[in-house]
Scaffold this active site. Structure first.
Site, PDB file in Angstrom:
ATOM      1  N   LYS A  54       0.846  -1.208   0.000  1.00  0.00           N
ATOM      2  CA  LYS A  54       0.000   0.000   0.000  1.00  0.00           C
ATOM      3  C   LYS A  54       0.874   1.248   0.000  1.00  0.00           C
ATOM      4  CE  LYS A  54      -3.746  -2.401   2.380  1.00  0.00           C
ATOM      5  NZ  LYS A  54      -4.383  -2.777   3.653  1.00  0.00           N
ATOM      6  N   GLN A  98      -4.295  -1.302   9.906  1.00  0.00           N
ATOM      7  CA  GLN A  98      -4.384  -2.646   9.326  1.00  0.00           C
ATOM      8  C   GLN A  98      -5.044  -3.617  10.309  1.00  0.00           C
ATOM      9  OE1 GLN A  98      -3.583  -3.395   6.179  1.00  0.00           O
ATOM     10  NE2 GLN A  98      -3.922  -5.590   6.322  1.00  0.00           N
ATOM     11  N   ASP A 121     -10.725   3.445   4.694  1.00  0.00           N
ATOM     12  CA  ASP A 121     -11.210   2.061   4.661  1.00  0.00           C
ATOM     13  C   ASP A 121     -12.739   1.999   4.572  1.00  0.00           C
ATOM     14  OD1 ASP A 121      -9.387  -0.097   4.751  1.00  0.00           O
ATOM     15  OD2 ASP A 121      -8.856   0.346   6.830  1.00  0.00           O
TER      16      ASP A 121
HETATM   17  N1  GUN Z   1      -7.024  -6.405   6.556  1.00  0.00           N
HETATM   18  C1  GUN Z   1      -7.436  -7.127   5.475  1.00  0.00           C
HETATM   19  N2  GUN Z   1      -8.067  -6.317   4.588  1.00  0.00           N
HETATM   20  C2  GUN Z   1      -8.040  -5.075   5.113  1.00  0.00           C
HETATM   21  C3  GUN Z   1      -8.516  -3.817   4.662  1.00  0.00           C
HETATM   22  O1  GUN Z   1      -9.122  -3.673   3.586  1.00  0.00           O
HETATM   23  N3  GUN Z   1      -8.301  -2.765   5.496  1.00  0.00           N
HETATM   24  C4  GUN Z   1      -7.664  -2.900   6.685  1.00  0.00           C
HETATM   25  N4  GUN Z   1      -7.512  -1.801   7.450  1.00  0.00           N
HETATM   26  N5  GUN Z   1      -7.215  -4.061   7.137  1.00  0.00           N
HETATM   27  C5  GUN Z   1      -7.388  -5.134   6.345  1.00  0.00           C
END
Ligand code: GUN
Length: 304
Positions: A54, A98, A121
């Site tokens: 990311k 995350q 998110d």
């Molecule tokens: N863990 C797995 N997928 C995601 C996501 O889309 N966002 C976040 N913050 N954590 C994740």
């Protein structure tokens, strides 16, 4: 018949090019560089890889990116202090914590603490509620937004089609249904949501013109459960042990790709389908958040 294999990497590149242009425009016109902060608590190897990708994407597209890694024994109070600092930081327009978080931290409290305007998110309850009541100007979760973009950009507009979602998670299934139900671009579908407790799942999934699967279990959807000619979107990412592979595992989706690809009209592979789109949509959400926050600042300046 053999399905069209949807190339998520290609569509993600196309979308990321659009975001890159938008980032350059915002910088040229307003002097603003969208900033994304990612927060990782602990050392889960898969999460480290995801967060690293990311941040790399963010830098590639000209965004300001800040990666913060905290020890696995970080307390909830410490994490909440960090979130408040990021909420107040004018260089940060998007905050991503995350998931999953270590057990001593309550996920819901952390998600609730993020400024909804920086919630790239789309997990804050205010954004979840606004999306489920049909709002258009809302930060919506990246994975289901990625699915909508795949459908639109491959000529499979969900409007007027019967979409069956398998899975009811907060990350994918529920927001997926909300997006498909919304009025306008990418929405206007007829939606059925099914899940692990749905009896005779195949009788429901066989109704789908567009089948979207997000349950986290390999081979949940087999050939007999798919209507011939359906569009199949596989959101699952499962690690299967594979001693013959260099990493010791390989990734598979929730759909039995080998057999379903023989009767579907189009299908996303794993990897290389929905996964790259999720990251592209995170960049898109950060640009949207920065643009909206910039408009808010101008409005305050004009009226102050
Ligand atoms: N863990 C797995 N997928 C995601 C996501 O889309 N966002 C976040 N913050 N954590 C994740």
């Amino acid at each position: 018949m053999s399905a069209q294999i949807i190339d998520g990497n290609r569509i993600a590149r196309e979308l990321k090019d659009e975001v890159k242009d938008g980032v350059q425009r915002l910088r040229a016109e307003r002097g603003i560089v969208p900033g994304l902060a990612t927060v990782l608590v602990g050392e889960d190897p898969a999460s480290q890889v995801y967060v690293g990708m990311k941040n790399r994407d963010a830098r590639d597209l000209g965004l300001h990116s800040r990666q913060i890694t905290l020890a696995a024994d970080t307390t909830e109070a410490e994490l909440l202090v960090l979130v408040q600092q990021l909420n107040a930081d004018p260089a940060i327009h998007g905050i991503l914590v995350q998931l999953p978080l270590p057990p001593q931290i309550d996920e819901a409290s952390v998600l609730m603490a993020i400024d909804p305007a920086k919630d790239v998110d789309g997990f804050h309850p205010l954004n979840v509620g606004r999306l489920s009541t049909g709002a258009e100007d809302v930060l919506a979760p990246c994975t289901p937004r990625g699915v909508i973009e795949i459908l639109l950009r491959t000529g499979h507009d969900p409007a007027g089609r019967h979409c069956v979602v398998v899975g009811r998670s907060n990350l994918v299934g529920r927001p997926m249904a909300s997006l498909l139900l919304r009025k306008g671009r990418g929405g206007d579908a007829t939606v059925t949501v099914s899940h692990s407790r749905t009896p005779n799942l195949g009788t429901v999934t066989r109704l789908a013109e567009i089948l979207i699967v997000a349950v986290g279990r390999p081979r949940t959807i087999t050939r007999d459960m798919v209507r011939p000619g359906a569009v199949v979107i596989d959101v699952g990412v499962n690690r299967l042990e594979d001693p013959s592979s260099e990493k010791g595992f390989r990734l598979v989706g929730d759909v039995a790709f080998d057999e379903v690809s023989q009767i579907a009209a189009a299908i996303t592979p794993v990897p290389g389908g929905v996964g790259p789109m999720t990251r592209a949509l995170l960049m898109s959400n950060t640009l949207i958040a920065a643009t909206a926050l910039a408009a808010r600042v101008s409005h305050t300046e004009a009226s102050g």
